[in-house]
Design a protein around this motif. Structure first.
Motif, short mmCIF file in Angstrom:
data_model
loop_
_atom_site.label_atom_id
_atom_site.label_comp_id
_atom_site.label_asym_id
_atom_site.label_seq_id
_atom_site.Cartn_x
_atom_site.Cartn_y
_atom_site.Cartn_z
N GLN A 12 -2.84 77.96 -28.72
CA GLN A 12 -3.78 77.36 -29.67
C GLN A 12 -4.33 78.42 -30.62
O GLN A 12 -4.52 78.16 -31.81
CB GLN A 12 -4.92 76.66 -28.94
CG GLN A 12 -5.89 75.97 -29.88
CD GLN A 12 -5.20 74.91 -30.75
OE1 GLN A 12 -4.39 74.13 -30.26
NE2 GLN A 12 -5.52 74.89 -32.03
N LEU A 13 -4.59 79.61 -30.11
CA LEU A 13 -5.05 80.71 -30.96
C LEU A 13 -4.02 81.00 -32.05
O LEU A 13 -4.36 81.11 -33.24
CB LEU A 13 -5.29 81.97 -30.11
CG LEU A 13 -5.79 83.20 -30.83
CD1 LEU A 13 -7.23 83.03 -31.31
CD2 LEU A 13 -5.68 84.41 -29.91
N CYS A 14 -2.76 81.10 -31.66
CA CYS A 14 -1.68 81.36 -32.63
C CYS A 14 -1.53 80.22 -33.62
O CYS A 14 -1.35 80.47 -34.82
CB CYS A 14 -0.37 81.62 -31.89
SG CYS A 14 -0.37 83.14 -30.94
N ARG A 15 -1.60 78.99 -33.16
CA ARG A 15 -1.49 77.84 -34.06
C ARG A 15 -2.63 77.83 -35.07
O ARG A 15 -2.42 77.54 -36.26
CB ARG A 15 -1.51 76.53 -33.27
CG ARG A 15 -0.22 76.22 -32.58
CD ARG A 15 -0.28 74.86 -31.91
NE ARG A 15 0.98 74.62 -31.20
CZ ARG A 15 1.06 73.97 -30.07
NH1 ARG A 15 -0.01 73.47 -29.48
NH2 ARG A 15 2.24 73.79 -29.51
N THR A 16 -3.82 78.13 -34.61
CA THR A 16 -4.98 78.15 -35.51
C THR A 16 -4.79 79.21 -36.58
O THR A 16 -5.05 78.96 -37.77
CB THR A 16 -6.28 78.39 -34.71
OG1 THR A 16 -6.43 77.34 -33.76
CG2 THR A 16 -7.48 78.44 -35.63
N MET A 17 -4.33 80.40 -36.20
CA MET A 17 -4.10 81.45 -37.19
C MET A 17 -3.03 81.03 -38.18
O MET A 17 -3.15 81.29 -39.38
CB MET A 17 -3.73 82.76 -36.50
CG MET A 17 -4.89 83.40 -35.78
SD MET A 17 -4.55 85.04 -35.13
CE MET A 17 -3.30 84.71 -33.90
N LEU A 20 -4.56 78.54 -40.61
CA LEU A 20 -5.49 79.16 -41.55
C LEU A 20 -4.76 80.01 -42.59
O LEU A 20 -5.26 80.17 -43.70
CB LEU A 20 -6.50 80.04 -40.79
CG LEU A 20 -7.51 79.28 -39.94
CD1 LEU A 20 -8.31 80.26 -39.10
CD2 LEU A 20 -8.42 78.43 -40.81
N GLY A 21 -3.63 80.55 -42.24
CA GLY A 21 -2.85 81.38 -43.15
C GLY A 21 -3.22 82.85 -43.04
O GLY A 21 -4.28 83.20 -42.55
N PRO A 22 -2.31 83.70 -43.51
CA PRO A 22 -2.49 85.14 -43.37
C PRO A 22 -3.72 85.69 -44.07
O PRO A 22 -4.29 86.69 -43.64
CB PRO A 22 -1.21 85.74 -43.94
CG PRO A 22 -0.49 84.64 -44.63
CD PRO A 22 -1.05 83.35 -44.15
N ASP A 23 -4.16 85.05 -45.15
CA ASP A 23 -5.31 85.56 -45.87
C ASP A 23 -6.63 85.36 -45.12
O ASP A 23 -7.62 86.04 -45.40
CB ASP A 23 -5.40 84.93 -47.26
CG ASP A 23 -5.48 83.41 -47.23
OD1 ASP A 23 -4.74 82.80 -46.42
OD2 ASP A 23 -6.26 82.83 -48.00
N LYS A 24 -6.65 84.47 -44.14
CA LYS A 24 -7.87 84.21 -43.37
C LYS A 24 -7.78 84.69 -41.92
O LYS A 24 -8.75 84.59 -41.18
CB LYS A 24 -8.20 82.72 -43.40
CG LYS A 24 -8.58 82.23 -44.78
CD LYS A 24 -8.95 80.77 -44.75
CE LYS A 24 -9.28 80.31 -46.16
NZ LYS A 24 -9.47 78.86 -46.20
N THR A 25 -6.63 85.21 -41.53
CA THR A 25 -6.43 85.59 -40.13
C THR A 25 -7.38 86.69 -39.68
O THR A 25 -7.97 86.61 -38.60
CB THR A 25 -4.96 86.00 -39.89
OG1 THR A 25 -4.13 84.88 -40.16
CG2 THR A 25 -4.73 86.46 -38.47
#
Length: 59
Positions: A12-17, A20-25
């Motif tokens: 779930q952590l990976c899916r959320t990232m 959100l996309g790399p600019d918000k990770t």
């Protein structure tokens, strides 16, 4: 936490990232870390986790 629970949480952590996309990770991970540190509520344990996470990452 059992292995399957850990896997589900990490997934779930990976899916959320990803959502959100790399600019918000980076900001998401910073917020996640602050919230986790508050929940841990043990400065010594939090500092050990920070050290563990950084281990072998210095280049």
């Amino acid at each position: 936490m059992k292995d399957n629970e850990l896997d589900a949480v990490y997934t779930q952590l990976c899916r959320t990232m990803t959502e959100l996309g790399p600019d918000k990770t980076a900001l998401f991970l910073a917020r996640f870390a602050l919230l986790a540190i508050q929940r841990i509520d043990d400065p010594a344990a939090a500092l050990r986790i920070i050290g563990d996470a950084a281990e072998d990452m210095a280049g």
